[in-house]
Design a protein around this motif. Sequence first.
Motif, PDB file in Angstrom:
ATOM      1  N   LEU A  12     -17.401   5.515   6.305  1.00  0.00           N
ATOM      2  CA  LEU A  12     -16.788   6.594   7.080  1.00  0.00           C
ATOM      3  C   LEU A  12     -15.489   6.172   7.755  1.00  0.00           C
ATOM      4  N   THR A  13     -15.376   4.898   8.131  1.00  0.00           N
ATOM      5  CA  THR A  13     -14.177   4.464   8.857  1.00  0.00           C
ATOM      6  C   THR A  13     -12.998   4.166   7.927  1.00  0.00           C
ATOM      7  N   VAL A  14     -13.251   3.693   6.729  1.00  0.00           N
ATOM      8  CA  VAL A  14     -12.145   3.345   5.825  1.00  0.00           C
ATOM      9  C   VAL A  14     -11.257   4.557   5.520  1.00  0.00           C
ATOM     10  N   PRO A  15     -11.809   5.716   5.155  1.00  0.00           N
ATOM     11  CA  PRO A  15     -10.922   6.868   4.913  1.00  0.00           C
ATOM     12  C   PRO A  15     -10.141   7.304   6.163  1.00  0.00           C
ATOM     13  N   VAL A  16     -10.783   7.242   7.321  1.00  0.00           N
ATOM     14  CA  VAL A  16     -10.095   7.623   8.567  1.00  0.00           C
ATOM     15  C   VAL A  16      -8.967   6.641   8.858  1.00  0.00           C
ATOM     16  N   THR A  17      -9.250   5.348   8.724  1.00  0.00           N
ATOM     17  CA  THR A  17      -8.224   4.331   8.954  1.00  0.00           C
ATOM     18  C   THR A  17      -7.089   4.475   7.950  1.00  0.00           C
ATOM     19  N   PHE A  18      -7.414   4.799   6.708  1.00  0.00           N
ATOM     20  CA  PHE A  18      -6.406   5.020   5.674  1.00  0.00           C
ATOM     21  C   PHE A  18      -5.461   6.149   6.090  1.00  0.00           C
ATOM     22  N   LEU A  19      -6.014   7.255   6.563  1.00  0.00           N
ATOM     23  CA  LEU A  19      -5.187   8.397   6.975  1.00  0.00           C
ATOM     24  C   LEU A  19      -4.316   8.065   8.177  1.00  0.00           C
ATOM     25  N   ILE A  20      -4.888   7.410   9.171  1.00  0.00           N
ATOM     26  CA  ILE A  20      -4.121   7.050  10.380  1.00  0.00           C
ATOM     27  C   ILE A  20      -3.022   6.055  10.035  1.00  0.00           C
ATOM     28  N   THR A  21      -3.349   5.054   9.240  1.00  0.00           N
ATOM     29  CA  THR A  21      -2.349   4.063   8.842  1.00  0.00           C
ATOM     30  C   THR A  21      -1.211   4.715   8.069  1.00  0.00           C
ATOM     31  N   GLY A  22      -1.554   5.616   7.170  1.00  0.00           N
ATOM     32  CA  GLY A  22      -0.528   6.331   6.401  1.00  0.00           C
ATOM     33  C   GLY A  22       0.384   7.157   7.300  1.00  0.00           C
ATOM     34  N   LYS A  23      -0.204   7.841   8.271  1.00  0.00           N
ATOM     35  CA  LYS A  23       0.601   8.652   9.218  1.00  0.00           C
ATOM     36  C   LYS A  23       1.586   7.776   9.981  1.00  0.00           C
ATOM     37  N   ILE A  24       1.131   6.620  10.433  1.00  0.00           N
ATOM     38  CA  ILE A  24       1.994   5.743  11.221  1.00  0.00           C
ATOM     39  C   ILE A  24       3.069   5.110  10.346  1.00  0.00           C
ATOM     40  N   LEU A  25       2.693   4.589   9.202  1.00  0.00           N
ATOM     41  CA  LEU A  25       3.646   3.854   8.378  1.00  0.00           C
ATOM     42  C   LEU A  25       4.579   4.736   7.577  1.00  0.00           C
ATOM     43  N   LYS A  26       4.203   5.969   7.303  1.00  0.00           N
ATOM     44  CA  LYS A  26       5.059   6.864   6.512  1.00  0.00           C
ATOM     45  C   LYS A  26       5.996   7.708   7.366  1.00  0.00           C
ATOM     46  N   LYS A  27       5.988   7.523   8.657  1.00  0.00           N
ATOM     47  CA  LYS A  27       6.883   8.306   9.526  1.00  0.00           C
ATOM     48  C   LYS A  27       8.315   8.115   9.126  1.00  0.00           C
ATOM     49  N   THR A  42       0.822  -1.215   0.000  1.00  0.00           N
ATOM     50  CA  THR A  42       0.000   0.000   0.000  1.00  0.00           C
ATOM     51  C   THR A  42       0.853   1.260   0.000  1.00  0.00           C
ATOM     52  N   TYR A  43       1.708   1.395   1.008  1.00  0.00           N
ATOM     53  CA  TYR A  43       2.465   2.643   1.186  1.00  0.00           C
ATOM     54  C   TYR A  43       3.897   2.567   0.678  1.00  0.00           C
ATOM     55  N   ARG A  44       4.405   1.366   0.449  1.00  0.00           N
ATOM     56  CA  ARG A  44       5.744   1.149  -0.094  1.00  0.00           C
ATOM     57  C   ARG A  44       6.812   1.870   0.729  1.00  0.00           C
ATOM     58  N   VAL A  45       6.816   1.549   2.018  1.00  0.00           N
ATOM     59  CA  VAL A  45       7.786   2.119   2.941  1.00  0.00           C
ATOM     60  C   VAL A  45       8.559   0.988   3.615  1.00  0.00           C
ATOM     61  N   LYS A  46       9.623   1.359   4.297  1.00  0.00           N
ATOM     62  CA  LYS A  46      10.442   0.376   4.990  1.00  0.00           C
ATOM     63  C   LYS A  46       9.782   0.017   6.323  1.00  0.00           C
ATOM     64  N   PRO A  47       9.623  -1.281   6.599  1.00  0.00           N
ATOM     65  CA  PRO A  47       9.060  -1.658   7.898  1.00  0.00           C
ATOM     66  C   PRO A  47      10.079  -1.456   9.013  1.00  0.00           C
ATOM     67  N   THR A  48       9.600  -1.005  10.147  1.00  0.00           N
ATOM     68  CA  THR A  48      10.444  -0.880  11.331  1.00  0.00           C
ATOM     69  C   THR A  48       9.702  -1.493  12.513  1.00  0.00           C
ATOM     70  N   PHE A  49      10.442  -1.812  13.541  1.00  0.00           N
ATOM     71  CA  PHE A  49       9.833  -2.385  14.736  1.00  0.00           C
ATOM     72  C   PHE A  49       8.897  -1.374  15.393  1.00  0.00           C
ATOM     73  N   ALA A  50       9.273  -0.104  15.384  1.00  0.00           N
ATOM     74  CA  ALA A  50       8.421   0.947  15.971  1.00  0.00           C
ATOM     75  C   ALA A  50       7.097   1.046  15.226  1.00  0.00           C
ATOM     76  N   LYS A  51       7.147   0.998  13.903  1.00  0.00           N
ATOM     77  CA  LYS A  51       5.912   1.042  13.115  1.00  0.00           C
ATOM     78  C   LYS A  51       5.054  -0.191  13.389  1.00  0.00           C
ATOM     79  N   PHE A  52       5.719  -1.339  13.526  1.00  0.00           N
ATOM     80  CA  PHE A  52       5.008  -2.582  13.808  1.00  0.00           C
ATOM     81  C   PHE A  52       4.271  -2.488  15.142  1.00  0.00           C
ATOM     82  N   LEU A  53       4.896  -1.882  16.128  1.00  0.00           N
ATOM     83  CA  LEU A  53       4.259  -1.725  17.444  1.00  0.00           C
ATOM     84  C   LEU A  53       3.141  -0.693  17.431  1.00  0.00           C
ATOM     85  N   GLN A  54       3.245   0.313  16.567  1.00  0.00           N
ATOM     86  CA  GLN A  54       2.216   1.356  16.483  1.00  0.00           C
ATOM     87  C   GLN A  54       1.047   0.956  15.589  1.00  0.00           C
ATOM     88  N   PHE A  55       1.248   0.007  14.716  1.00  0.00           N
ATOM     89  CA  PHE A  55       0.222  -0.371  13.750  1.00  0.00           C
ATOM     90  C   PHE A  55      -1.109  -0.778  14.386  1.00  0.00           C
TER      91      PHE A  55
END
Length: 124
Positions: free
Chosen positions: A109-124, A60-73
Motif C-alpha cells: 500500500l505504501t509503495v504506490p503512494v510514495t511513487f505518486l508523492i515522489t513523482g509530484k515533487i520531482l516532476k515539478k 526513475t523520472y528523468r528530470v533535472k535535479p534542483t536544490f528545491a527538489k532536493f530539499l523537498q525529497f
Amino acid sequence: MNRINNEFTRFIIVGGLNTAHYYLIYLICYNLLSWHYLASHVIAFVVSMVISFFLNVYFTYRVKPTFAKFLQFPLTQLANVSLSSFLMFVFVDLLGWNGNAAPFAALFLTVPVTFLITGKILKK
C-alpha cells in the motif's frame, strides 16, 4: 499508461537498490566501524536518501535535479514512514495480524503512494 508503468518499474528497482545500499552502509558503520546502531542507522538513512534522490531524478523520472527538489525529497520518506507505521498499527493491533507479515502488506500500500508523492515533487 506505458510511461507510468516504466516509471513505476524503475521506481521499484531504485527502491531495491536503496534498500541494499542502506543496509550495506549500516553494516559497515555498525560492524566494521563499531558505531552505535542508532548512529549507524541515521548515517545509512541519510546517505541512502541522498543517493535515492539522484537515482530517482536521473533514472526513475528523468528530470533535472534542483536544490528545491532536493530539499523537498525527504517529504516522500516522511509520508512513507507515517503511512507504513499507521498501517502496521492497524494490521497488528486492530486486525490482529501477525507482526511478521504486516510489513509486507503495508509495503504493497505504501509503495504506490510514495511513487505518486515522489513523482509530484520531482516532476515539478
